[in-house]
Design an enzyme around this catalytic site. Structure first.
Site, PDB file in Angstrom:
ATOM      1  N   GLY A 145       0.810  -1.209   0.000  1.00  0.00           N
ATOM      2  CA  GLY A 145       0.000   0.000   0.000  1.00  0.00           C
ATOM      3  C   GLY A 145       0.843   1.258   0.000  1.00  0.00           C
ATOM      4  O   GLY A 145       1.772   1.417  -0.788  1.00  0.00           O
ATOM      5  N   ALA A 146       0.506   2.169   0.881  1.00  0.00           N
ATOM      6  CA  ALA A 146       1.286   3.375   1.086  1.00  0.00           C
ATOM      7  C   ALA A 146       1.129   3.746   2.555  1.00  0.00           C
ATOM      8  O   ALA A 146       0.103   3.436   3.152  1.00  0.00           O
ATOM      9  CB  ALA A 146       0.780   4.508   0.197  1.00  0.00           C
ATOM     10  N   MET A 147       2.151   4.387   3.125  1.00  0.00           N
ATOM     11  CA  MET A 147       2.102   4.684   4.558  1.00  0.00           C
ATOM     12  C   MET A 147       2.624   6.083   4.818  1.00  0.00           C
ATOM     13  O   MET A 147       3.707   6.447   4.382  1.00  0.00           O
ATOM     14  CB  MET A 147       2.928   3.616   5.301  1.00  0.00           C
ATOM     15  CG  MET A 147       3.056   3.852   6.790  1.00  0.00           C
ATOM     16  SD  MET A 147       1.431   3.808   7.634  1.00  0.00           S
ATOM     17  CE  MET A 147       1.741   4.995   8.952  1.00  0.00           C
ATOM     18  N   GLU A 148       1.822   6.833   5.594  1.00  0.00           N
ATOM     19  CA  GLU A 148       2.027   8.277   5.750  1.00  0.00           C
ATOM     20  C   GLU A 148       3.095   8.673   6.765  1.00  0.00           C
ATOM     21  O   GLU A 148       2.972   9.721   7.397  1.00  0.00           O
ATOM     22  CB  GLU A 148       0.696   8.914   6.156  1.00  0.00           C
ATOM     23  CG  GLU A 148       0.185   8.562   7.578  1.00  0.00           C
ATOM     24  CD  GLU A 148      -0.767   7.384   7.628  1.00  0.00           C
ATOM     25  OE1 GLU A 148      -0.734   6.562   6.689  1.00  0.00           O
ATOM     26  OE2 GLU A 148      -1.526   7.282   8.604  1.00  0.00           O
ATOM     27  N   ASN A 149       4.144   7.860   6.960  1.00  0.00           N
ATOM     28  CA  ASN A 149       5.209   8.236   7.897  1.00  0.00           C
ATOM     29  C   ASN A 149       5.536   9.716   7.727  1.00  0.00           C
ATOM     30  O   ASN A 149       5.765  10.178   6.608  1.00  0.00           O
ATOM     31  CB  ASN A 149       6.466   7.415   7.621  1.00  0.00           C
ATOM     32  CG  ASN A 149       6.152   5.964   7.339  1.00  0.00           C
ATOM     33  OD1 ASN A 149       5.614   5.283   8.183  1.00  0.00           O
ATOM     34  ND2 ASN A 149       6.443   5.517   6.130  1.00  0.00           N
ATOM     35  N   HIS A 175      -3.971  11.497  -0.637  1.00  0.00           N
ATOM     36  CA  HIS A 175      -4.418  10.852   0.605  1.00  0.00           C
ATOM     37  C   HIS A 175      -3.288  10.877   1.650  1.00  0.00           C
ATOM     38  O   HIS A 175      -3.480  11.326   2.775  1.00  0.00           O
ATOM     39  CB  HIS A 175      -4.845   9.417   0.291  1.00  0.00           C
ATOM     40  CG  HIS A 175      -5.232   8.609   1.496  1.00  0.00           C
ATOM     41  ND1 HIS A 175      -6.530   8.293   1.801  1.00  0.00           N
ATOM     42  CD2 HIS A 175      -4.500   8.038   2.473  1.00  0.00           C
ATOM     43  CE1 HIS A 175      -6.579   7.579   2.902  1.00  0.00           C
ATOM     44  NE2 HIS A 175      -5.348   7.406   3.334  1.00  0.00           N
ATOM     45  N   GLU A 176      -2.109  10.411   1.256  1.00  0.00           N
ATOM     46  CA  GLU A 176      -1.005  10.314   2.219  1.00  0.00           C
ATOM     47  C   GLU A 176      -0.552  11.692   2.696  1.00  0.00           C
ATOM     48  O   GLU A 176      -0.190  11.877   3.853  1.00  0.00           O
ATOM     49  CB  GLU A 176       0.179   9.553   1.613  1.00  0.00           C
ATOM     50  CG  GLU A 176      -0.134   8.122   1.191  1.00  0.00           C
ATOM     51  CD  GLU A 176      -0.735   7.274   2.290  1.00  0.00           C
ATOM     52  OE1 GLU A 176      -0.438   7.533   3.476  1.00  0.00           O
ATOM     53  OE2 GLU A 176      -1.523   6.373   1.974  1.00  0.00           O
ATOM     54  N   HIS A 227      -2.643  13.151   5.369  1.00  0.00           N
ATOM     55  CA  HIS A 227      -2.270  12.587   6.674  1.00  0.00           C
ATOM     56  C   HIS A 227      -1.150  13.367   7.366  1.00  0.00           C
ATOM     57  O   HIS A 227      -1.005  13.276   8.574  1.00  0.00           O
ATOM     58  CB  HIS A 227      -1.748  11.159   6.497  1.00  0.00           C
ATOM     59  CG  HIS A 227      -2.805  10.105   6.459  1.00  0.00           C
ATOM     60  ND1 HIS A 227      -3.819  10.026   7.380  1.00  0.00           N
ATOM     61  CD2 HIS A 227      -2.970   9.041   5.639  1.00  0.00           C
ATOM     62  CE1 HIS A 227      -4.572   8.961   7.099  1.00  0.00           C
ATOM     63  NE2 HIS A 227      -4.077   8.352   6.047  1.00  0.00           N
ATOM     64  N   GLU A 272      -8.281   8.133   8.757  1.00  0.00           N
ATOM     65  CA  GLU A 272      -8.485   7.514   7.441  1.00  0.00           C
ATOM     66  C   GLU A 272      -9.706   8.062   6.705  1.00  0.00           C
ATOM     67  O   GLU A 272      -9.651   8.278   5.500  1.00  0.00           O
ATOM     68  CB  GLU A 272      -8.576   5.999   7.576  1.00  0.00           C
ATOM     69  CG  GLU A 272      -7.287   5.361   8.115  1.00  0.00           C
ATOM     70  CD  GLU A 272      -6.061   5.669   7.261  1.00  0.00           C
ATOM     71  OE1 GLU A 272      -6.225   6.185   6.146  1.00  0.00           O
ATOM     72  OE2 GLU A 272      -4.945   5.401   7.711  1.00  0.00           O
TER      73      GLU A 272
HETATM   74 ZN    ZN Z   1      -4.584   6.555   5.065  1.00  0.00          ZN
END
Ligand code: ZN
Length: 908
Positions: free
Chosen positions: A315-319, A351-352, A355, A374
């Protein structure tokens, strides 16, 4: 996080929401006190504003980390790492022990205020994922320091620190790189920490990596020096943030960079691919500026990295400051990528990046409010994408990356489909365990969350809503919140009791159906009831509905429908009345016969949003057994000819669902012929080749139609695909990138052994993750039993990235027509397959393979399998799939009879 792929959501048309059975049962008993009373008051918000001490969680609030200093030395050969860490803590009251999180870490040394603890004072509870330090004497309030030496594992799957093996661009050489994935509860696999979102602290990371590697984390590099092992890289300390937002990526990497105001922005890729990040880099600058303005607080870190990972997680992760993406969700090759890929990239970026404020700068206090992260990021990302790319119709179409096992679907519709079922749950739900936190990443959290926010925004107006968001961010930056804090900011900006309106939508499950009934003297009666599908004896509920309507020839109007019944006055008897203007509201509408007839007459004058809304509601009424399937198709036939993608895709989705149900059924041929007659005219208008000046979504629609008509065995389409595939093999430039995924899928669907082998060869050769996926998706479509077996076997090899290989199995279940083969294969190889997926995914994997069955007996088989083989954390997932299989079985019986009667009547 983009859970769609990271926490795989495998169903075709169903929604994979979790843990709802328990909750639904709870609300059932809650309502027993009010038996048979239909006039139930809507729930009034009971949640309190954020308070550190009252936030749920396992860790005591008496020891609070302030600043971590962490040093990690990975050993790639041994797939392990060693680490040291010092944490400055604030002790609040006298304490005799420290309780924090650690998982799969070996603690070799611990000290408090410089005094080394006996090994016997260090206890790890594997089950609870807790590390306890017994102190020799009580500590007093104030500043203290705890330090650890430890070692841990480098994983194959995207959990904690993991490795990715990939083929390098150009050389094709096999390389290894490192990445991390910590949300929801895996930072504790990397270093001992207070791994609950409410424990914000500064994190200062130092790593030792080979000399030719680039190392990336949340903050810029502060210092770099040579060591015997390679080099030691020290990153600047982060602002106070939650532990799950840490990131570390390292390998033989390339980058491109630019600036947006004071912010350095970079796209980081494996060697040779950096230029493919150009589109993402430009989009990042555009989106950053939009958010700086929207939120009223500028992006707070000195840099923002967008990092492409060629595998490991999906997926993708908003670190914060270092967002990670599965490569195909970030890199765009203008020569070879499709328009779908381009849109996905924009949507995922938006989206990310949302965040970075909603999630990172302001974080939900506990996982029960995950939707604050989310649901909000999904809404904001879609709003931003629509703002800059209105031609994509993102509100009306899918707005999550396309999962290889899943067809396009409108976010709102997916949320509503799941929310109508007995297995749904409220947006806000109690979370007690790590497994529950991981399961919370579902369609209700993301998509119902965003749909509700959109309804609220359209009710309050864009400016008022944004003012509320600005107040919220300003008041809570670098802190945590509950939903109550958001409502209070929005109430302040709007002078409306948002908490009261919202409670029905976020604290209870489901949504309403509004029934429209024409009465005499220009009166129209509206009544509301709970809308359900496959859900007998559902507890009745009531909502405060921000309702919109329009009478033809008049401006749209709105009202807050607070009770069970509402009367509209002065509606001319000969004018069409449409509720839910532009479909922005999260409710269904059922019209009585006179209202429906007027609407059908007015159809050519309706805008695209309203037409899609009528189609979606009509189909939902069929699913709910409130209308005959003929009513849906009569509406389709009355629509004016159009190449509007959102409208045509809605029809394609329904046709695809019915076509799947009718597999092996004698009615299928007649239905396919009818379905082709609905779709083919649009394809004939578009043609195979793109034309000068056609709409920007024409390519997407052309691809969707090729895919759908190929599935419906249209002989001309199949022959056309085969011919173009042959030309493509000789000269790849001959085929437009937009058409490739669909065309390969059709070729795969009708593949012989020779074609299958060609597709596999092409997949093996390419170093593009996007292209690779296209070829293997096509392999999953092959309908011949021997080829099905060959495709399934690939799931156990390294041909595809770890995070993708296992999804070949559900791909086969969905596309080949042999879900039984897929399940038999998975059951025999479950251990090897699950080794490639993280724990949360593992709970969903086996149940997900049943989604493609439509026989009651399979529901029973899954229940038995789950009882003997699956952990209790799988129970909500199992319940959902059992419901889905039973729904499909019931739907198959009902629709077969209805279609038979209706198609007979038509042909007479
Ligand atoms: Zn998200």
């Amino acid at each position: 996080m983009r859970s769609e792929a990271a926490k795989p959501n495998l169903s075709a048309n169903a929604n994979f929401d979790t843990h709802c059975l328990g909750l639904e049962m709870r609300s059932l008993s809650l309502f027993l006190g009010a038996v048979f009373s239909i006039m139930l008051p809507a729930i009034v918000s009971a949640e309190k504003p954020f308070s550190f001490n009252e936030t749920p969680g396992k860790l005591p609030k008496t020891v609070v980390p302030v600043e971590y200093s962490i040093r990690i030395v990975p050993n790639i050969e041994k797939l392990s790492f060693s680490g040291t860490e010092t944490v400055r803590v604030d002790v609040r009251g006298a304490v005799h022990q420290f309780v924090l999180n650690a998982l799969e870490l070996e603690i070799t040394r611990a000290s408090v205020d410089g005094k080394v603890l006996a090994q016997s004072a260090i206890k790890i509870d594997k089950e609870k994922e807790l590390l306890t330090l017994a102190l020799p004497s009580a500590l007093t309030s104030g500043d203290h320091t705890v330090a650890f030496s430890f070692s841990g594992k480098i994983n194959q799957q995207g959990q904690g620190l993991f490795y990715i093996r990939y083929q390098e661009q150009g050389s094709g050489a096999t390389k290894v790189m490192l990445g991390t994935q910590f949300e929801a509860t895996d930072a504790r696999r990397f270093f001992p920490c207070w791994d609950e979102p409410v424990f914000r602290a500064r994190f200062q990371l130092t790593v030792v990596v080979p000399g030719n590697w680039l190392a990336v984390s949340n903050m810029p590099v502060e210092n770099e020096k040579k060591t015997i092992e390679g080099k030691e890289v020290r990153f600047a300390a982060t602002p106070p943030m939650s532990s799950y937002l840490n990131v570390f990526v390292a390998g033989e990497l390339d980058l491109i960079e630019s600036r947006s105001g004071p912010t350095q922005i970079r796209v980081i890729t494996t060697k040779g691919k950096a230029e493919l990040g150009r589109y993402a880099l430009n989009a990042t600058a555009q989106i950053l500026q939009y958010y700086n303005d929207y939120f009223g607080v500028p992006y707070p870190l000195p840099k923002l990295d967008q990092i492409a990972l060629p595998g490991g997680f999906g997926g993708a992760m908003e670190n914060w400051g270092g967002i990670t993406y599965y490569e195909a969700a970030l890199l765009f090759d203008p020569k070879n990528s499709s328009a779908e890929t381009k849109q996905n990239i924009y949507e995922v970026l938006a989206h990310e990046m949302a965040h970075q404020w909603f999630g990172d700068l302001v974080t939900m206090a506990w996982w029960d409010n995950l939707w604050l992260n989310e649901g909000f990021a999904s809404w904001m990302g879609t709003k931003c994408t629509a703002h800059f790319n209105s031609q994509w119709e993102v509100w009306l179409r899918r707005n999550l990356p396309r999962d290889p096992t899943r067809r396009v679907g409108i976010a709102k519709e997916q949320a509503m489909e799941g929310d109508a079922r007995p297995t749904t749950h409220p947006i806000q739900q109690p979370i007690a365990t790590e497994a529950e936190a991981n399961s919370a990443f579902d369609d209700i959290t993301y998509k119902k969350g965003q749909t509700f926010l959109r309804m609220l925004e359209s009710f309050l107006g864009e400016d008022v809503f944004r003012e509320g968001i600005r107040r919220y961010i300003a008041a809570h930056k670098y802190s945590n919140t509950t939903t109550a804090d958001l409502w209070s900011a929005l109430s302040g900006a709007s002078n409306k009791p948002i908490g009261e309106i919202a409670a029905g939508w976020t604290e209870q499950p489901g949504f309403p159906l509004v029934k429209v009934k024409r009465e005499v003297d220009g009166k129209v009666q509206l009544t509301q009831e709970r809308f359900t599908v496959n859900f007998k004896n559902a507890p009745p509920l009531e909502w405060q509905i921000p309702l919109t309507y329009s009478v033809f020839g008049q401006a749209p109007a709105s009202l807050l429908m607070a009770g069970n019944t509402q009367i509209l006055q002065n509606i001319p008897a000969d004018r069409a009345l449409k509720l839910n203007v532009k479909g922005a509201g999260n409710y269904r509408v059922e019209y009585d016969a006179p209202s429906w007839t007027l609407l059908l007459q007015a159809l050519p004058k309706l805008g695209i949003e309203d037409r899609v809304n009528l189609l979606s509601d009509s189909w939902a009424l069929v699913q709910a057994d409130r209308a005959l399937v003929s009513r849906y198709f009569e509406l389709v036939e009355k629509l004016p000819a159009s190449t509007e993608i959102a409208e045509r895709e809605q029809i394609i989705n329904v046709v695809d669902f019915i076509n799947g149900l009718l597999d092996q059924n004698p009615e299928r041929e007649t239905f396919q012929k009818y379905a082709r007659s609905l779709l083919r005219p649009t394809f004939d208008t578009l043609g195979w080749e793109s034309k000068e000046g056609e709409s920007p979504t024409a390519g997407n629609l052309r691809a969707s139609l090729i895919n759908a008509l190929g599935d419906l065995d249209d002989p001309e389409i199949v022959a056309g695909c085969r011919e173009r595939f042959k030309k493509y093999v000789a000269n790849p430039a001959s085929l437009a990138p937009d058409l490739r995924p669909a065309l390969f899928a059709v070729v795969g669907h009708h593949a012989d052994e020779k074609t299958w082998t060609k597709l596999n060869e092409l997949g093996l050769k390419t170093t593009s993750i996007e292209e690779k996926q296209n070829y293997y998706n096509a392999l999953a479509c092959a309908p011949d039993p021997n080829l099905v077996k060959k495709t399934l076997a690939i799931a156990l090899t390294d041909e595809l990235p770890t995070s993708r290989a296992i999804f070949l199995v559900p791909g086969v279940a969905r596309e080949s027509g042999y879900p039984d083969f897929a399940w038999d294969f998975a059951r025999s190889n479950m251990k090897a397959l699950l080794a490639k997926i993280d724990a949360a995914g593992a709970n969903r994997y086996a149940p997900s393979l049943f989604t493609f069955f439509s026989d009651d007996s399979r529901a029973d088989e899954l229940k038995t399998y789950a009882k003997n083989n699956l952990p209790s954390a799988s129970a909500p997932e199992v319940a959902k799939v059992v419901d889905e299989v039973q729904f499909r079985a019931e739907c198959k019986r009902r629709l077969t009879t209805q279609l038979h009667a209706w198609m007979n009547k038509k042909s007479r």
